[in-house]
Design a protein around this motif. Structure first.
Motif, short mmCIF file in Angstrom:
data_model
loop_
_atom_site.label_atom_id
_atom_site.label_comp_id
_atom_site.label_asym_id
_atom_site.label_seq_id
_atom_site.Cartn_x
_atom_site.Cartn_y
_atom_site.Cartn_z
N VAL B 57 32.36 36.46 1.12
CA VAL B 57 30.99 36.04 1.47
C VAL B 57 30.55 36.74 2.76
CG1 VAL B 57 29.57 34.05 2.16
CG2 VAL B 57 31.23 33.81 0.30
N GLY B 58 31.45 36.82 3.72
CA GLY B 58 31.11 37.46 4.99
C GLY B 58 30.75 38.92 4.82
N ALA B 59 31.52 39.61 3.97
CA ALA B 59 31.26 41.04 3.75
C ALA B 59 29.88 41.23 3.10
CB ALA B 59 32.34 41.64 2.87
N ARG B 60 29.56 40.36 2.16
CA ARG B 60 28.27 40.47 1.48
C ARG B 60 27.11 40.14 2.43
NH1 ARG B 60 25.90 43.15 -2.60
NH2 ARG B 60 24.31 41.93 -3.67
N VAL B 79 22.69 38.02 -4.61
CA VAL B 79 23.86 37.52 -5.34
C VAL B 79 24.20 38.35 -6.58
CG1 VAL B 79 23.70 35.14 -4.54
CG2 VAL B 79 22.39 35.84 -6.55
N TRP B 80 23.31 39.27 -6.99
CA TRP B 80 23.60 40.10 -8.15
C TRP B 80 22.79 41.38 -8.14
CZ3 TRP B 80 27.60 39.61 -11.19
CH2 TRP B 80 27.67 40.39 -12.34
N PRO B 81 23.37 42.54 -8.46
CA PRO B 81 24.76 42.78 -8.85
C PRO B 81 25.69 42.80 -7.63
CG PRO B 81 23.54 44.83 -8.85
CD PRO B 81 22.54 43.76 -8.55
N LEU B 82 26.95 42.52 -7.87
CA LEU B 82 27.92 42.42 -6.77
C LEU B 82 28.97 43.53 -6.82
CD1 LEU B 82 28.62 38.57 -6.65
CD2 LEU B 82 27.42 39.93 -4.96
N ASN B 83 28.72 44.58 -7.59
CA ASN B 83 29.74 45.62 -7.69
C ASN B 83 29.75 46.56 -6.49
OD1 ASN B 83 27.30 46.58 -8.42
ND2 ASN B 83 27.99 47.68 -10.23
#
Lengths: 185, 246
Positions: B57-60, B79-83
Protein backbone atom coordinates in the motif's frame (compact mmCIF):
# COMPACT_ATOMS: atom_id res chain seq x y z
CA UNK A 1 41.55 -3.19 24.34
CA UNK A 2 41.35 -6.99 24.45
CA UNK A 3 43.15 -9.08 21.87
CA UNK A 4 39.97 -10.58 20.40
CA UNK A 5 38.46 -7.14 19.91
CA UNK A 6 41.61 -5.93 18.17
CA UNK A 7 41.49 -8.97 15.88
CA UNK A 8 37.89 -8.23 15.01
CA UNK A 9 38.67 -4.61 14.18
CA UNK A 10 41.58 -5.69 11.96
CA UNK A 11 39.34 -8.22 10.20
CA UNK A 12 36.64 -5.57 9.61
CA UNK A 13 39.21 -3.12 8.27
CA UNK A 14 40.60 -5.81 5.98
CA UNK A 15 37.10 -6.61 4.65
CA UNK A 16 36.35 -2.90 4.21
CA UNK A 17 39.49 -2.42 2.14
CA UNK A 18 38.82 -5.60 0.15
CA UNK A 19 35.19 -4.58 -0.52
CA UNK A 20 36.18 -1.03 -1.50
CA UNK A 21 38.84 -2.42 -3.86
CA UNK A 22 36.27 -4.71 -5.51
CA UNK A 23 33.82 -1.82 -5.89
CA UNK A 24 36.56 0.30 -7.46
CA UNK A 25 37.65 -2.55 -9.75
CA UNK A 26 34.10 -3.22 -10.96
CA UNK A 27 33.13 0.42 -11.52
CA UNK A 28 31.83 1.30 -14.97
CA UNK A 29 34.10 3.24 -17.29
CA UNK A 30 32.33 6.11 -19.02
CA UNK A 31 30.19 5.05 -22.01
CA UNK A 32 31.37 1.44 -21.66
CA UNK A 33 28.04 -0.10 -22.59
CA UNK A 34 27.62 1.73 -25.86
CA UNK A 35 30.14 -0.42 -27.75
CA UNK A 36 28.29 -3.63 -26.85
CA UNK A 37 24.85 -2.62 -28.10
CA UNK A 38 23.14 -5.10 -30.35
CA UNK A 39 19.77 -4.77 -31.98
CA UNK A 40 17.28 -6.58 -29.72
CA UNK A 41 13.99 -5.88 -27.95
CA UNK A 42 15.54 -6.03 -24.50
CA UNK A 43 16.22 -3.20 -22.13
CA UNK A 44 19.57 -1.55 -22.72
CA UNK A 45 19.91 -2.71 -26.33
CA UNK A 46 19.14 -0.97 -29.60
CA UNK A 47 15.50 -1.21 -30.62
CA UNK A 48 15.12 -3.18 -33.88
CA UNK A 49 14.52 -0.82 -36.76
CA UNK A 50 11.46 -1.25 -38.98
CA UNK A 51 9.67 0.41 -41.86
CA UNK A 52 5.92 -0.04 -42.25
CA UNK A 53 2.96 1.99 -43.49
CA UNK A 54 0.44 3.88 -41.39
CA UNK A 55 -3.29 3.83 -42.16
CA UNK A 56 -2.85 6.68 -44.62
CA UNK A 57 -0.19 4.83 -46.60
CA UNK A 58 2.69 6.92 -45.32
CA UNK A 59 5.93 5.08 -44.73
CA UNK A 60 7.04 5.16 -41.09
CA UNK A 61 10.45 4.00 -39.85
CA UNK A 62 11.84 3.98 -36.34
CA UNK A 63 14.94 5.78 -37.60
CA UNK A 64 12.70 8.67 -38.70
CA UNK A 65 12.44 9.54 -35.02
CA UNK A 66 15.46 8.31 -33.09
CA UNK A 67 19.10 8.91 -33.82
CA UNK A 68 21.66 6.22 -33.32
CA UNK A 69 24.53 8.64 -33.13
CA UNK A 70 24.72 12.32 -32.31
CA UNK A 71 21.85 14.52 -31.22
CA UNK A 72 18.48 15.59 -32.48
CA UNK A 73 16.24 12.54 -32.16
CA UNK A 74 13.26 12.15 -29.91
CA UNK A 75 12.04 9.27 -27.74
CA UNK A 76 9.53 6.79 -29.15
CA UNK A 77 6.74 4.92 -27.37
CA UNK A 78 5.66 1.82 -29.30
CA UNK A 79 2.25 0.56 -28.26
CA UNK A 80 1.31 -2.88 -29.61
CA UNK A 81 -2.45 -3.37 -29.70
CA UNK A 82 -5.44 -5.07 -31.34
CA UNK A 83 -9.08 -4.02 -31.51
CA UNK A 84 -10.30 -7.20 -29.79
CA UNK A 85 -8.00 -6.62 -26.82
CA UNK A 86 -9.96 -5.19 -23.87
CA UNK A 87 -7.03 -3.74 -21.93
CA UNK A 88 -5.83 -2.07 -25.15
CA UNK A 89 -9.14 -0.23 -25.34
CA UNK A 90 -8.77 0.91 -21.73
CA UNK A 91 -5.32 2.39 -22.24
CA UNK A 92 -5.78 3.86 -25.75
CA UNK A 93 -7.27 7.19 -24.52
CA UNK A 94 -4.19 7.70 -22.32
CA UNK A 95 -1.92 7.40 -25.36
CA UNK A 96 -4.06 9.84 -27.27
CA UNK A 97 -4.09 12.43 -24.49
CA UNK A 98 -0.35 12.18 -23.88
CA UNK A 99 0.46 12.23 -27.59
CA UNK A 100 -1.12 15.68 -27.68
CA UNK A 101 0.48 16.84 -24.44
CA UNK A 102 3.97 15.77 -25.57
CA UNK A 103 3.37 16.48 -29.26
CA UNK A 104 6.86 17.66 -30.19
CA UNK A 105 8.81 15.89 -27.46
CA UNK A 106 7.97 12.22 -27.93
CA UNK A 107 6.59 10.07 -30.77
CA UNK A 108 3.80 7.66 -29.86
CA UNK A 109 3.23 4.95 -32.46
CA UNK A 110 0.45 2.37 -32.29
CA UNK A 111 1.47 -0.93 -33.89
CA UNK A 112 -1.44 -3.21 -34.67
CA UNK A 113 -1.17 -6.98 -34.42
CA UNK A 114 -2.63 -9.06 -37.20
CA UNK A 115 -5.72 -7.06 -38.24
CA UNK A 116 -6.91 -5.57 -41.49
CA UNK A 117 -6.34 -2.00 -42.60
CA UNK A 118 -10.11 -1.36 -42.37
CA UNK A 119 -10.26 -2.56 -38.75
CA UNK A 120 -7.30 -0.37 -37.80
CA UNK A 121 -8.85 2.65 -39.49
CA UNK A 122 -12.22 2.09 -37.77
CA UNK A 123 -10.48 1.75 -34.41
CA UNK A 124 -8.62 5.02 -34.94
CA UNK A 125 -11.77 6.86 -35.95
CA UNK A 126 -13.86 5.52 -33.06
CA UNK A 127 -11.25 6.66 -30.49
CA UNK A 128 -10.42 9.89 -32.31
CA UNK A 129 -6.74 8.97 -32.52
CA UNK A 130 -4.34 11.42 -34.07
CA UNK A 131 -1.05 9.58 -33.48
CA UNK A 132 0.16 7.19 -36.24
CA UNK A 133 -1.43 3.74 -36.31
CA UNK A 134 0.88 1.32 -38.10
CA UNK A 135 -0.26 -1.54 -40.30
CA UNK A 136 2.05 -4.46 -39.58
CA UNK A 137 0.76 -6.65 -42.40
CA UNK A 138 2.97 -9.72 -41.84
CA UNK A 139 3.52 -9.09 -38.12
CA UNK A 140 7.18 -8.44 -38.85
CA UNK A 141 7.40 -5.67 -36.27
CA UNK A 142 5.50 -7.76 -33.70
CA UNK A 143 7.93 -10.61 -34.30
CA UNK A 144 10.98 -8.37 -34.16
CA UNK A 145 9.87 -7.10 -30.74
CA UNK A 146 8.84 -10.57 -29.46
CA UNK A 147 5.32 -9.37 -28.69
CA UNK A 148 3.45 -12.35 -27.25
CA UNK A 149 0.91 -10.55 -25.08
CA UNK A 150 -1.28 -7.53 -25.71
CA UNK A 151 -1.03 -4.77 -24.89
CA UNK A 152 2.73 -4.34 -24.82
CA UNK A 153 4.38 -0.95 -24.67
CA UNK A 154 8.03 -0.35 -25.42
CA UNK A 155 9.82 2.80 -24.38
CA UNK A 156 12.74 3.81 -26.59
CA UNK A 157 15.05 6.71 -25.82
CA UNK A 158 16.22 9.29 -28.34
CA UNK A 159 19.32 7.22 -29.16
CA UNK A 160 17.13 4.27 -30.12
CA UNK A 161 17.88 2.20 -27.01
CA UNK A 162 15.06 0.19 -25.42
CA UNK A 163 14.52 1.55 -21.90
CA UNK A 164 11.54 -0.52 -20.80
CA UNK A 165 9.24 -3.28 -22.02
CA UNK A 166 5.87 -2.96 -20.32
CA UNK A 167 3.40 -5.82 -20.65
CA UNK A 168 -0.26 -5.20 -19.78
CA UNK A 169 -2.57 -2.20 -19.58
CA UNK A 170 -0.75 0.93 -18.50
CA UNK A 171 -2.33 3.67 -16.42
CA UNK A 172 -2.08 7.29 -17.47
CA UNK A 173 0.07 8.12 -14.45
CA UNK A 174 2.59 5.40 -15.19
CA UNK A 175 2.67 6.30 -18.88
CA UNK A 176 3.22 9.97 -18.06
CA UNK A 177 5.97 9.15 -15.57
CA UNK A 178 7.80 6.98 -18.12
CA UNK A 179 7.47 9.60 -20.86
CA UNK A 180 8.67 12.34 -18.51
CA UNK A 181 11.71 10.24 -17.70
CA UNK A 182 12.51 9.78 -21.39
CA UNK A 183 11.95 13.43 -22.24
CA UNK A 184 14.06 14.76 -19.36
CA UNK A 185 17.11 12.63 -20.24
CA UNK B 1 12.70 -13.79 -21.48
CA UNK B 2 9.26 -15.03 -20.44
CA UNK B 3 7.04 -12.00 -19.80
CA UNK B 4 3.96 -14.23 -19.83
CA UNK B 5 3.15 -17.80 -18.90
CA UNK B 6 0.65 -19.34 -21.31
CA UNK B 7 -1.80 -21.94 -20.04
CA UNK B 8 -4.01 -23.03 -22.94
CA UNK B 9 -5.57 -19.92 -24.48
CA UNK B 10 -4.80 -17.79 -21.42
CA UNK B 11 -1.64 -15.76 -20.89
CA UNK B 12 -0.68 -14.66 -17.39
CA UNK B 13 2.00 -12.08 -16.55
CA UNK B 14 4.98 -13.94 -15.10
CA UNK B 15 5.87 -11.15 -12.67
CA UNK B 16 2.34 -11.02 -11.22
CA UNK B 17 2.10 -14.79 -10.79
CA UNK B 18 5.52 -15.07 -9.18
CA UNK B 19 4.81 -12.14 -6.87
CA UNK B 20 1.68 -13.87 -5.53
CA UNK B 21 3.55 -17.15 -5.21
CA UNK B 22 6.50 -15.37 -3.59
CA UNK B 23 4.36 -13.69 -0.92
CA UNK B 24 2.79 -17.06 -0.08
CA UNK B 25 6.20 -18.78 0.19
CA UNK B 26 7.67 -15.86 2.16
CA UNK B 27 4.87 -15.98 4.76
CA UNK B 28 5.12 -19.78 5.04
CA UNK B 29 8.88 -19.56 5.57
CA UNK B 30 8.48 -16.96 8.34
CA UNK B 31 5.90 -19.15 10.06
CA UNK B 32 8.11 -22.26 9.88
CA UNK B 33 11.20 -20.36 10.97
CA UNK B 34 9.34 -19.04 14.02
CA UNK B 35 8.23 -22.56 14.92
CA UNK B 36 11.79 -23.88 14.58
CA UNK B 37 13.10 -21.15 16.87
CA UNK B 38 10.35 -21.79 19.41
CA UNK B 39 8.67 -18.44 18.90
CA UNK B 40 5.02 -17.43 18.60
CA UNK B 41 4.42 -18.40 14.96
CA UNK B 42 1.01 -16.71 14.75
CA UNK B 43 2.37 -13.42 16.02
CA UNK B 44 5.30 -13.45 13.59
CA UNK B 45 3.06 -14.47 10.71
CA UNK B 46 0.83 -11.49 11.49
CA UNK B 47 3.88 -9.25 11.66
CA UNK B 48 5.00 -10.47 8.22
CA UNK B 49 1.52 -9.99 6.73
CA UNK B 50 1.30 -6.47 8.21
CA UNK B 51 4.70 -5.57 6.79
CA UNK B 52 3.98 -6.97 3.32
CA UNK B 53 0.56 -5.30 3.06
CA UNK B 54 1.89 -2.00 4.41
CA UNK B 55 4.77 -2.13 1.94
CA UNK B 56 2.43 -2.77 -0.98
CA UNK B 57 0.00 0.00 0.00
CA UNK B 58 2.83 2.38 0.87
CA UNK B 59 4.57 1.83 -2.46
CA UNK B 60 1.36 2.50 -4.36
CA UNK B 61 0.31 5.56 -2.35
CA UNK B 62 3.78 7.08 -2.60
CA UNK B 63 3.64 6.71 -6.37
CA UNK B 64 0.11 8.18 -6.49
CA UNK B 65 1.19 11.17 -4.39
CA UNK B 66 4.23 11.75 -6.61
CA UNK B 67 2.05 11.76 -9.74
CA UNK B 68 -1.17 13.09 -8.25
CA UNK B 69 -2.15 15.28 -11.26
CA UNK B 70 -2.46 12.15 -13.40
CA UNK B 71 -4.66 10.33 -10.87
CA UNK B 72 -6.83 13.30 -9.86
CA UNK B 73 -8.99 13.06 -12.95
CA UNK B 74 -9.43 9.29 -12.72
CA UNK B 75 -9.60 8.15 -9.09
CA UNK B 76 -10.36 4.55 -10.08
CA UNK B 77 -6.89 4.32 -11.60
CA UNK B 78 -5.43 4.55 -8.06
CA UNK B 79 -6.57 0.98 -7.43
CA UNK B 80 -6.52 -0.40 -11.00
CA UNK B 81 -4.51 -1.44 -12.97
CA UNK B 82 -1.91 -2.47 -10.41
CA UNK B 83 0.69 -4.10 -12.65
CA UNK B 84 2.94 -1.08 -12.25
CA UNK B 85 3.08 2.28 -10.54
CA UNK B 86 4.87 1.48 -7.28
CA UNK B 87 7.59 3.46 -5.53
CA UNK B 88 10.08 1.01 -4.01
CA UNK B 89 11.55 3.44 -1.49
CA UNK B 90 8.14 4.59 -0.27
CA UNK B 91 7.07 0.97 0.11
CA UNK B 92 10.23 0.03 1.98
CA UNK B 93 9.87 2.94 4.38
CA UNK B 94 6.20 2.25 5.14
CA UNK B 95 6.86 -1.51 5.50
CA UNK B 96 9.72 -0.96 7.95
CA UNK B 97 7.69 1.58 9.92
CA UNK B 98 4.69 -0.77 10.07
CA UNK B 99 6.88 -3.68 11.20
CA UNK B 100 8.58 -1.51 13.82
CA UNK B 101 5.34 -0.22 15.32
CA UNK B 102 3.72 -3.67 15.19
CA UNK B 103 6.69 -5.08 17.10
CA UNK B 104 6.61 -2.27 19.65
CA UNK B 105 2.86 -2.61 20.15
CA UNK B 106 3.11 -6.36 20.76
CA UNK B 107 6.38 -6.02 22.70
CA UNK B 108 8.32 -8.40 20.48
CA UNK B 109 11.99 -8.79 21.35
CA UNK B 110 13.92 -7.32 18.37
CA UNK B 111 16.77 -9.82 17.90
CA UNK B 112 14.76 -13.08 18.20
CA UNK B 113 12.11 -11.57 15.90
CA UNK B 114 14.71 -10.64 13.29
CA UNK B 115 16.20 -14.14 13.53
CA UNK B 116 12.83 -15.60 12.57
CA UNK B 117 12.09 -13.01 9.87
CA UNK B 118 15.35 -13.13 7.97
CA UNK B 119 14.72 -16.39 6.03
CA UNK B 120 11.45 -14.88 4.75
CA UNK B 121 13.18 -11.69 3.67
CA UNK B 122 15.85 -13.66 1.81
CA UNK B 123 13.22 -15.82 0.11
CA UNK B 124 11.52 -12.58 -0.97
CA UNK B 125 14.78 -11.30 -2.44
CA UNK B 126 15.33 -14.62 -4.23
CA UNK B 127 11.87 -14.32 -5.79
CA UNK B 128 12.67 -10.75 -6.91
CA UNK B 129 15.82 -12.05 -8.64
CA UNK B 130 13.82 -14.87 -10.24
CA UNK B 131 11.21 -12.42 -11.56
CA UNK B 132 14.00 -10.24 -12.90
CA UNK B 133 15.54 -13.26 -14.61
CA UNK B 134 12.31 -14.52 -16.22
CA UNK B 135 10.41 -11.34 -16.94
CA UNK B 136 12.42 -8.37 -15.79
CA UNK B 137 14.61 -5.80 -17.46
CA UNK B 138 17.87 -6.92 -15.82
CA UNK B 139 20.74 -8.62 -17.63
CA UNK B 140 24.38 -9.46 -17.09
CA UNK B 141 27.61 -8.36 -18.71
CA UNK B 142 29.04 -10.07 -21.74
CA UNK B 143 30.91 -13.28 -21.07
CA UNK B 144 32.49 -16.25 -22.82
CA UNK B 145 32.06 -18.47 -19.75
CA UNK B 146 30.33 -21.81 -20.48
CA UNK B 147 27.53 -21.04 -18.00
CA UNK B 148 26.65 -17.78 -19.76
CA UNK B 149 23.15 -17.48 -21.19
CA UNK B 150 22.43 -16.40 -24.74
CA UNK B 151 20.17 -13.41 -25.23
CA UNK B 152 19.73 -12.35 -28.84
CA UNK B 153 22.94 -13.98 -30.02
CA UNK B 154 25.03 -12.47 -27.24
CA UNK B 155 26.33 -14.50 -24.28
CA UNK B 156 25.81 -12.84 -20.92
CA UNK B 157 26.43 -13.57 -17.25
CA UNK B 158 23.23 -14.97 -15.69
CA UNK B 159 23.57 -12.38 -12.94
CA UNK B 160 20.15 -13.06 -11.41
CA UNK B 161 21.07 -16.73 -11.03
CA UNK B 162 24.19 -15.61 -9.15
CA UNK B 163 21.95 -13.54 -6.89
CA UNK B 164 19.71 -16.55 -6.26
CA UNK B 165 22.74 -18.67 -5.35
CA UNK B 166 23.85 -16.00 -2.87
CA UNK B 167 20.38 -16.07 -1.33
CA UNK B 168 20.49 -19.85 -1.05
CA UNK B 169 23.89 -19.62 0.64
CA UNK B 170 22.46 -17.20 3.22
CA UNK B 171 19.48 -19.52 3.79
CA UNK B 172 21.86 -22.45 4.22
CA UNK B 173 23.80 -20.54 6.88
CA UNK B 174 20.55 -19.91 8.77
CA UNK B 175 19.66 -23.59 8.53
CA UNK B 176 23.10 -24.70 9.70
CA UNK B 177 23.20 -22.51 12.79
CA UNK B 178 19.57 -22.29 13.86
CA UNK B 179 19.77 -25.27 16.23
CA UNK B 180 22.96 -24.18 17.92
CA UNK B 181 22.78 -20.41 17.86
CA UNK B 182 24.81 -18.88 20.63
CA UNK B 183 22.84 -15.67 21.05
CA UNK B 184 19.74 -13.92 19.74
CA UNK B 185 20.49 -11.94 16.59
CA UNK B 186 23.23 -14.29 15.42
CA UNK B 187 21.14 -15.83 12.62
CA UNK B 188 19.91 -12.47 11.36
CA UNK B 189 23.31 -10.81 11.37
CA UNK B 190 25.12 -13.79 9.86
CA UNK B 191 22.59 -14.21 7.03
CA UNK B 192 22.60 -10.44 6.37
CA UNK B 193 26.41 -10.36 6.28
CA UNK B 194 26.59 -13.30 3.89
CA UNK B 195 23.83 -12.06 1.60
CA UNK B 196 25.11 -8.50 1.40
CA UNK B 197 28.69 -9.72 0.91
CA UNK B 198 27.54 -12.00 -1.89
CA UNK B 199 25.53 -9.28 -3.61
CA UNK B 200 28.53 -6.95 -3.29
CA UNK B 201 30.51 -9.50 -5.27
CA UNK B 202 27.97 -10.50 -7.97
CA UNK B 203 26.66 -7.01 -8.72
CA UNK B 204 29.92 -6.45 -10.58
CA UNK B 205 28.54 -8.77 -13.30
CA UNK B 206 25.31 -6.79 -13.80
CA UNK B 207 25.15 -4.72 -16.97
CA UNK B 208 22.20 -2.54 -15.95
CA UNK B 209 23.42 -1.81 -12.43
CA UNK B 210 22.33 1.23 -10.45
CA UNK B 211 25.31 3.49 -11.07
CA UNK B 212 26.52 6.74 -9.52
CA UNK B 213 27.96 9.53 -11.66
CA UNK B 214 31.52 8.23 -11.19
CA UNK B 215 30.62 4.74 -12.41
CA UNK B 216 30.44 3.17 -8.93
CA UNK B 217 27.67 0.57 -8.43
CA UNK B 218 25.49 2.10 -5.71
CA UNK B 219 24.15 -1.29 -4.60
CA UNK B 220 27.69 -2.49 -3.93
CA UNK B 221 28.31 0.45 -1.59
CA UNK B 222 25.06 -0.26 0.30
CA UNK B 223 25.98 -3.95 0.53
CA UNK B 224 29.48 -3.18 1.84
CA UNK B 225 28.04 -0.97 4.58
CA UNK B 226 25.43 -3.62 5.48
CA UNK B 227 28.03 -6.38 5.56
CA UNK B 228 30.43 -4.46 7.80
CA UNK B 229 27.62 -3.33 10.12
CA UNK B 230 26.34 -6.92 10.42
CA UNK B 231 29.80 -8.30 11.17
CA UNK B 232 30.41 -5.56 13.72
CA UNK B 233 27.05 -6.35 15.34
CA UNK B 234 27.94 -10.05 15.42
CA UNK B 235 31.18 -9.29 17.21
CA UNK B 236 29.50 -7.00 19.72
CA UNK B 237 26.73 -9.48 20.54
CA UNK B 238 29.20 -12.35 20.82
CA UNK B 239 31.35 -10.37 23.24
CA UNK B 240 28.34 -9.34 25.30
CA UNK B 241 27.17 -12.95 25.47
CA UNK B 242 30.62 -14.14 26.57
CA UNK B 243 30.77 -11.48 29.32
CA UNK B 244 27.29 -12.41 30.57
CA UNK B 245 28.21 -16.11 30.68
CA UNK B 246 31.43 -15.39 32.52
Amino acid sequence: MSRSRLERIILLLFLAVLGAAWIYYSREPAQSTQSFLVEAPIVGQLAPDFTVSDVNGNSVALLDYVVREGEGGRPVVLNFWASWCGPCRIETPHFQELSLRYRDQVAILGVNQGESLATITDFGVSFGLTYPLLYDADNNVNDAYNVVNLPTTIFIDRQGVVREVYVGAISQAVLMERINRLVEE
Amino acid sequence: MFPTISIGPLAFPTAGLLTILGVYVLLSVVERAALRLGQDANRLYSLAVTTVVAGFVGARLTFVLLYWPAYRTDLLSIVWPLNSGFNVWGGLFVALAAGFFYGRFHQLAPWPTLDALVPGVIVGLIIVSLIDFLAGPGFGKLTSAPWGITQFSVRRHPVQIYEILVGLLALFSWWQFHRDRLFAGQLFLLATALYSGGRLFVDAFRENAWIAANGIHILQVICLILMLASLYGLGQLAEKTAVNRA
